[in-house]
Scaffold this active site. Structure first.
Site, PDB file in Angstrom:
ATOM      1  N   HIS A  10       0.884  -1.189   0.000  1.00  0.00           N
ATOM      2  CA  HIS A  10       0.000   0.000   0.000  1.00  0.00           C
ATOM      3  C   HIS A  10       0.914   1.230   0.000  1.00  0.00           C
ATOM      4  O   HIS A  10       1.719   1.406  -0.912  1.00  0.00           O
ATOM      5  CB  HIS A  10      -0.912  -0.104   1.225  1.00  0.00           C
ATOM      6  CG  HIS A  10      -2.086   0.834   1.262  1.00  0.00           C
ATOM      7  ND1 HIS A  10      -2.449   1.644   0.227  1.00  0.00           N
ATOM      8  CD2 HIS A  10      -2.996   1.075   2.257  1.00  0.00           C
ATOM      9  CE1 HIS A  10      -3.526   2.340   0.575  1.00  0.00           C
ATOM     10  NE2 HIS A  10      -3.876   2.019   1.799  1.00  0.00           N
ATOM     11  N   HIS A  28      -1.746  -2.150  -9.753  1.00  0.00           N
ATOM     12  CA  HIS A  28      -2.735  -1.551  -8.859  1.00  0.00           C
ATOM     13  C   HIS A  28      -3.989  -2.398  -8.889  1.00  0.00           C
ATOM     14  O   HIS A  28      -4.350  -2.925  -9.936  1.00  0.00           O
ATOM     15  CB  HIS A  28      -3.069  -0.120  -9.310  1.00  0.00           C
ATOM     16  CG  HIS A  28      -3.756   0.678  -8.255  1.00  0.00           C
ATOM     17  ND1 HIS A  28      -5.125   0.651  -8.107  1.00  0.00           N
ATOM     18  CD2 HIS A  28      -3.268   1.495  -7.290  1.00  0.00           C
ATOM     19  CE1 HIS A  28      -5.442   1.433  -7.087  1.00  0.00           C
ATOM     20  NE2 HIS A  28      -4.343   1.959  -6.569  1.00  0.00           N
ATOM     21  N   ASP A  75       3.088   5.710  -6.637  1.00  0.00           N
ATOM     22  CA  ASP A  75       4.321   5.644  -5.859  1.00  0.00           C
ATOM     23  C   ASP A  75       5.577   5.562  -6.713  1.00  0.00           C
ATOM     24  O   ASP A  75       6.678   5.722  -6.200  1.00  0.00           O
ATOM     25  CB  ASP A  75       4.283   4.405  -4.941  1.00  0.00           C
ATOM     26  CG  ASP A  75       3.265   4.580  -3.835  1.00  0.00           C
ATOM     27  OD1 ASP A  75       3.139   5.704  -3.341  1.00  0.00           O
ATOM     28  OD2 ASP A  75       2.597   3.590  -3.495  1.00  0.00           O
TER      29      ASP A  75
HETATM   30  N1  ACO Z   1       5.557  -6.875 -10.335  1.00  0.00           N
HETATM   31  C1  ACO Z   1       5.441  -8.084 -10.936  1.00  0.00           C
HETATM   32  N2  ACO Z   1       4.275  -8.743 -11.078  1.00  0.00           N
HETATM   33  C2  ACO Z   1       3.172  -8.137 -10.581  1.00  0.00           C
HETATM   34  C3  ACO Z   1       3.220  -6.888  -9.939  1.00  0.00           C
HETATM   35  C4  ACO Z   1       4.473  -6.253  -9.830  1.00  0.00           C
HETATM   36  N3  ACO Z   1       4.575  -5.071  -9.217  1.00  0.00           N
HETATM   37  N4  ACO Z   1       1.986  -6.542  -9.550  1.00  0.00           N
HETATM   38  C5  ACO Z   1       1.174  -7.541  -9.922  1.00  0.00           C
HETATM   39  N5  ACO Z   1       1.897  -8.520 -10.557  1.00  0.00           N
HETATM   40  C6  ACO Z   1       1.361  -9.751 -11.170  1.00  0.00           C
HETATM   41  C7  ACO Z   1       0.958 -10.765 -10.112  1.00  0.00           C
HETATM   42  O1  ACO Z   1       2.040 -11.610  -9.781  1.00  0.00           O
HETATM   43  C8  ACO Z   1      -0.166 -11.477 -10.790  1.00  0.00           C
HETATM   44  O2  ACO Z   1       0.392 -12.361 -11.752  1.00  0.00           O
HETATM   45  P1  ACO Z   1      -0.355 -13.765 -12.086  1.00  0.00           P
HETATM   46  O3  ACO Z   1      -1.699 -13.378 -12.640  1.00  0.00           O
HETATM   47  O4  ACO Z   1       0.545 -14.430 -13.070  1.00  0.00           O
HETATM   48  O5  ACO Z   1      -0.451 -14.499 -10.783  1.00  0.00           O
HETATM   49  C9  ACO Z   1      -0.870 -10.370 -11.579  1.00  0.00           C
HETATM   50  O6  ACO Z   1       0.153  -9.384 -11.828  1.00  0.00           O
HETATM   51  C10 ACO Z   1      -2.019  -9.716 -10.816  1.00  0.00           C
HETATM   52  O7  ACO Z   1      -1.519  -9.202  -9.605  1.00  0.00           O
HETATM   53  P2  ACO Z   1      -2.223  -9.319  -8.177  1.00  0.00           P
HETATM   54  O8  ACO Z   1      -1.171  -9.474  -7.125  1.00  0.00           O
HETATM   55  O9  ACO Z   1      -3.313 -10.332  -8.228  1.00  0.00           O
HETATM   56  O10 ACO Z   1      -2.858  -7.892  -8.064  1.00  0.00           O
HETATM   57  P3  ACO Z   1      -3.483  -7.256  -6.762  1.00  0.00           P
HETATM   58  O11 ACO Z   1      -4.574  -6.387  -7.228  1.00  0.00           O
HETATM   59  O12 ACO Z   1      -3.807  -8.290  -5.733  1.00  0.00           O
HETATM   60  O13 ACO Z   1      -2.275  -6.382  -6.150  1.00  0.00           O
HETATM   61  C11 ACO Z   1      -0.729  -4.620  -5.852  1.00  0.00           C
HETATM   62  C12 ACO Z   1      -2.080  -5.057  -6.450  1.00  0.00           C
HETATM   63  C13 ACO Z   1      -0.649  -5.042  -4.368  1.00  0.00           C
HETATM   64  C14 ACO Z   1      -0.626  -3.114  -5.917  1.00  0.00           C
HETATM   65  C15 ACO Z   1       0.400  -5.301  -6.660  1.00  0.00           C
HETATM   66  O14 ACO Z   1       0.338  -4.892  -8.020  1.00  0.00           O
HETATM   67  C16 ACO Z   1       1.787  -5.012  -6.096  1.00  0.00           C
HETATM   68  O15 ACO Z   1       2.236  -5.699  -5.177  1.00  0.00           O
HETATM   69  N6  ACO Z   1       2.497  -3.967  -6.621  1.00  0.00           N
HETATM   70  C17 ACO Z   1       3.764  -3.586  -6.116  1.00  0.00           C
HETATM   71  C18 ACO Z   1       3.590  -2.787  -4.822  1.00  0.00           C
HETATM   72  C19 ACO Z   1       3.044  -1.391  -5.087  1.00  0.00           C
HETATM   73  O16 ACO Z   1       3.512  -0.662  -5.952  1.00  0.00           O
HETATM   74  N7  ACO Z   1       2.050  -1.004  -4.249  1.00  0.00           N
HETATM   75  C20 ACO Z   1       1.458   0.340  -4.324  1.00  0.00           C
HETATM   76  C21 ACO Z   1       0.025   0.288  -4.773  1.00  0.00           C
HETATM   77  S1  ACO Z   1      -0.617   1.901  -4.970  1.00  0.00           S
HETATM   78  C22 ACO Z   1      -0.952   2.421  -3.426  1.00  0.00           C
HETATM   79  O17 ACO Z   1      -1.261   1.712  -2.510  1.00  0.00           O
HETATM   80  C23 ACO Z   1      -0.882   3.825  -3.214  1.00  0.00           C
END
Ligand code: ACO
Length: 433
Positions: A267, A309, A368
Site C-alpha cells: 500500500h 494496482h 508511488d
Molecule cells: N511486479 C510483478 N508482477 C506483478 C506486480 C508487480 N509489481 N503486480 C502484480 N503482478 C502480477 C501478479 O504476480 C499477478 O500475476 P499472475 O496473474 O501471473 O499471478 C498479476 O500481476 C495480478 O496481480 P495481483 O497481485 O493479483 O494484483 P493485486 O490487485 O492483488 O495487487 C498490488 C495489487 C498489491 C498493488 C500489486 O500490483 C503489487 O504488489 N504492486 C507492487 C507494490 C506497489 O507498488 N504497491 C502500491 C500500490 S498503490 C498504493 O497503494 C498507493
C-alpha cells in the site's frame, strides 16, 4: 425508468431470488445482496473485496479501466492544476468548493489547530531514536485519543468537524517531529504565516538559530503531491478507518489504525520500496532487464515496486501528473544522483511497458513510482515517504469516517466468512492425545 434486478437461481433447490441493482452516478451497477442470506441462506465470498462495494459514498470516484480519478466530481487533473491542498481538503470534507471567504476562514481555523498539547511532545522520547517514523506516527496519532475523548460526541457533526480540523492541522507537526526526534534536532513549532506545505518543510528542515525560507519550487511540488494522495475511495487504509470507526471508536484511534494499514509495502509503503529498488539497481551494476526478469519469475518474491494496482488497469492518472513534476523539479537540479534515479525509473518503465508479461496483466506505474524521486530531491529521508502519504491521506480518512458517521443507516462493519476448518469434534483429555 424501470428498476433493474438480477435473478439468482439456486440450481440445487430451484429456489430463486430477485436482487435489486443499485444504480451509481458513475461506475458499475451494484447488486444489492443484503436480502440474500435471509432468503436463500447463502453468504457471498470475495476475499480482498475484488467485486464488493463495502459502502455507498459521494466522495471519490475512480475508473480503473479509463484511468479516471475525481474528488466530488472534479477531475484530479483540474484540481492538480488549479487547486491547493487545503482547498482540496475543504472540497473533500464539505462536498463543494469553498468561496474565497470560506477558504480564508478554513485556513485560519486550520492554523489555529496546528500545535499539539505540550504533554504530547514527551511521547516522542519514549521511542528509540532509530524507530521507523510510521511507528511513531501511529503511536502519537493514537495518543491524541487520550487528549480528546471525554468531551467529544462523535454523533454531533460539529464535534466531528473539530476532529477533522485538528487532524488536518496537527498531522504535519506530528510528522515533522517524528523526523526531528530521530535526528536529535529541536522540534520546530508551526508558523501560521506559511502555507501548509511550506510550514511542513519549515518544521522538517529549519533550525532555530537561523532564518529559513522554504524553496517555493519544493513547496509547490509538495502541495501538488498532497492533493494527488488526498483520497482514493475504499482502499485498504480507508476501509480500515471506516471499519474501526464503525464500532464508534475514537476517531484518532481509527486514523491510527489507518496509518498502520498504509505502512505496508503493498500500500503506502511502496514509495519507500521504489527508491530502495532503484538504488539497488543503480548500485548493483546489473542491467535493468535482470530486475524485470526477476519480477516475472514466480519463484522469486521480488516485484517491481510502484507497478500494478488493484483498481487501475491502465496508467494511474496520479503517476502521470507526478512524472511531469519530476521533470520540472529535476530539470533545474544539479545533483546527478537524483537525475540518475529518475533515469533508471524511466528506463525501467519503458522496458516493463514493452514487456508482454506486464502488458498482459495491465501493470502500469502507480502513484508511488515517481513520488519517491521527488521526495529524494527535496531531501526527505526514505523512511519519511510513507509518513507524507499518511499526512496527505488524513483528509480522505476523516472525510470517509464523517460520511459513515453521518449516515443514519450505518452499522458496525462485521464481515462473515466461509468456514473451512474442522467440523464439530469432542475434546480429548491431554493424557489420551
Ligand atoms: N511486479 C510483478 N508482477 C506483478 C506486480 C508487480 N509489481 N503486480 C502484480 N503482478 C502480477 C501478479 O504476480 C499477478 O500475476 P499472475 O496473474 O501471473 O499471478 C498479476 O500481476 C495480478 O496481480 P495481483 O497481485 O493479483 O494484483 P493485486 O490487485 O492483488 O495487487 C498490488 C495489487 C498489491 C498493488 C500489486 O500490483 C503489487 O504488489 N504492486 C507492487 C507494490 C506497489 O507498488 N504497491 C502500491 C500500490 S498503490 C498504493 O497503494 C498507493
Amino acid at each position: 425508468m424501470t428498476k433493474k434486478t438480477v435473478t439468482l437461481i439456486d440450481d440445487s433447490t430451484g429456489r430463486e431470488i430477485k436482487l435489486d441493482v443499485l444504480e451509481p452516478t458513475a461506475g458499475p451497477p451494484t447488486i444489492d445482496v443484503r436480502p440474500l442470506y435471509k432468503a436463500l441462506g447463502y453468504f457471498t465470498y470475495d476475499p480482498g473485496y475484488v467485486s464488493t462495494a463495502s459502502c455507498a459514498s459521494t466522495i471519490t470516484y475512480m475508473d480503473g479501466e479509463q484511468g479516471v480519478l475525481q474528488y466530488r466530481g472534479y477531475p484530479i487533473e483540474q484540481l492538480a492544476e488549479h487547486s491547493s491542498y487545503l482547498e482540496t481538503c475543504y472540497l473533500l470534507y464539505y462536498g463543494r468548493l469553498p468561496t474565497a471567504a470560506e477558504l480564508d476562514t478554513f485556513i485560519d481555523t486550520i492554523n489555529q489547530h496546528t500545535m499539539v498539547h505540550e504533554a504530547l511532545k514527551r511521547f516522542y522520547s519514549g521511542f528509540r531514536r532509530d524507530a521507523h517514523p510510521m511507528a511513531i506516527m501511529m503511536g502519537v496519532v493514537g495518543a491524541l485519543s487520550a487528549f480528546y475523548h471525554e468531551h467529544m460526541n462523535i454523533h454531533d457533526p460539529h464535534d466531528r468537524e473539530i476532529v477533522a480540523h485538528q487532524l488536518i492541522a496537527k498531522m504535519p507537526t506530528i510528522a515533522a517531529w517524528s523526523y526531528r526526534y530521530a535526528k536529535g534536532l529541536p522540534f520546530m513549532y508551526p508558523r501560521a504565516k506559511l502555507s501548509y506545505a511550506e510550514d511542513f518543510l519549515h518544521m522538517m528542515f529549519a533550525n532555530p538559530t537561523a532564518p529559513y525560507t522554504p524553496d517555493p519550487k519544493f513547496a509547490k511540488a509538495l502541495d501538488l503531491i498532497l492533493i494527488l494522495h488526498a483520497d482514493h475511495e475504499q482502499n485498504a487504509s480507508t476501509s480500515t478507518v471506516r471499519l474501526s470507526g464503525s464500532s464508534e471508536a475514537n476517531p484518532f484511534a481509527a486514523v491510527a489504525a489507518g496509518i498502520a494499514t498504509l505502512w505496508g509495502p503493498a500500500h503506502g509503503g511502496a514509495n519507500e520500496a521504489v527508491i530502495r529498488m532503484l538504488q539497488e539497481i543503480n548500485e548493483s551494476g546489473k542491467p535493468i532487464e535482470h530486475y524485470v526478469e526477476r519480477a516475472k519469475d514466480k519463484n522469486d518474491r521480488f516485484r517491481l515496486m510502484g507497478f500494478g494496482h488493484r483498481v487501475y488497469k491502465t496508467y494511474d492518472p496520479r503517476a502521470r501528473i507526478i512524472r511531469k513534476i519530476c521533470h520540472d523539479i529535476l530539470d533545474s537540479e544539479t545533483d546527478g544522483e537524483h537525475q540518475k534515479l529518475l533515469d533508471t525509473a524511466m528506463k525501467l518503465e519503458e522496458i516493463a511497458l514493452n514487456d508482454p508479461y506486464f502488458q498482459q496483466r495491465n501493470l502500469y506505474p502507480n502513484v508511488d513510482f515517481y513520488s519517491g524521486v521527488i521526495f529524494v530531491a527535496m531531501g526527505i529521508p526514505l523512511n519519511m515517504f510513507t509518513v507524507l502519504f499518511a499526512m496527505a491521506r488524513t483528509i480522505g480518512w476523516i472525510s470517509q469516517w464523517n460520511e459513515m458517521m453521518s449516515d443514519e443507516k450505518s452499522r458496525i462493519g462485521r464481515p462473515r466468512q466461509l468456514y473451512v476448518g474442522e467440523a464439530t469434534r469432542d475434546y480429548v483429555p491431554i493424557s489420551q492425545r
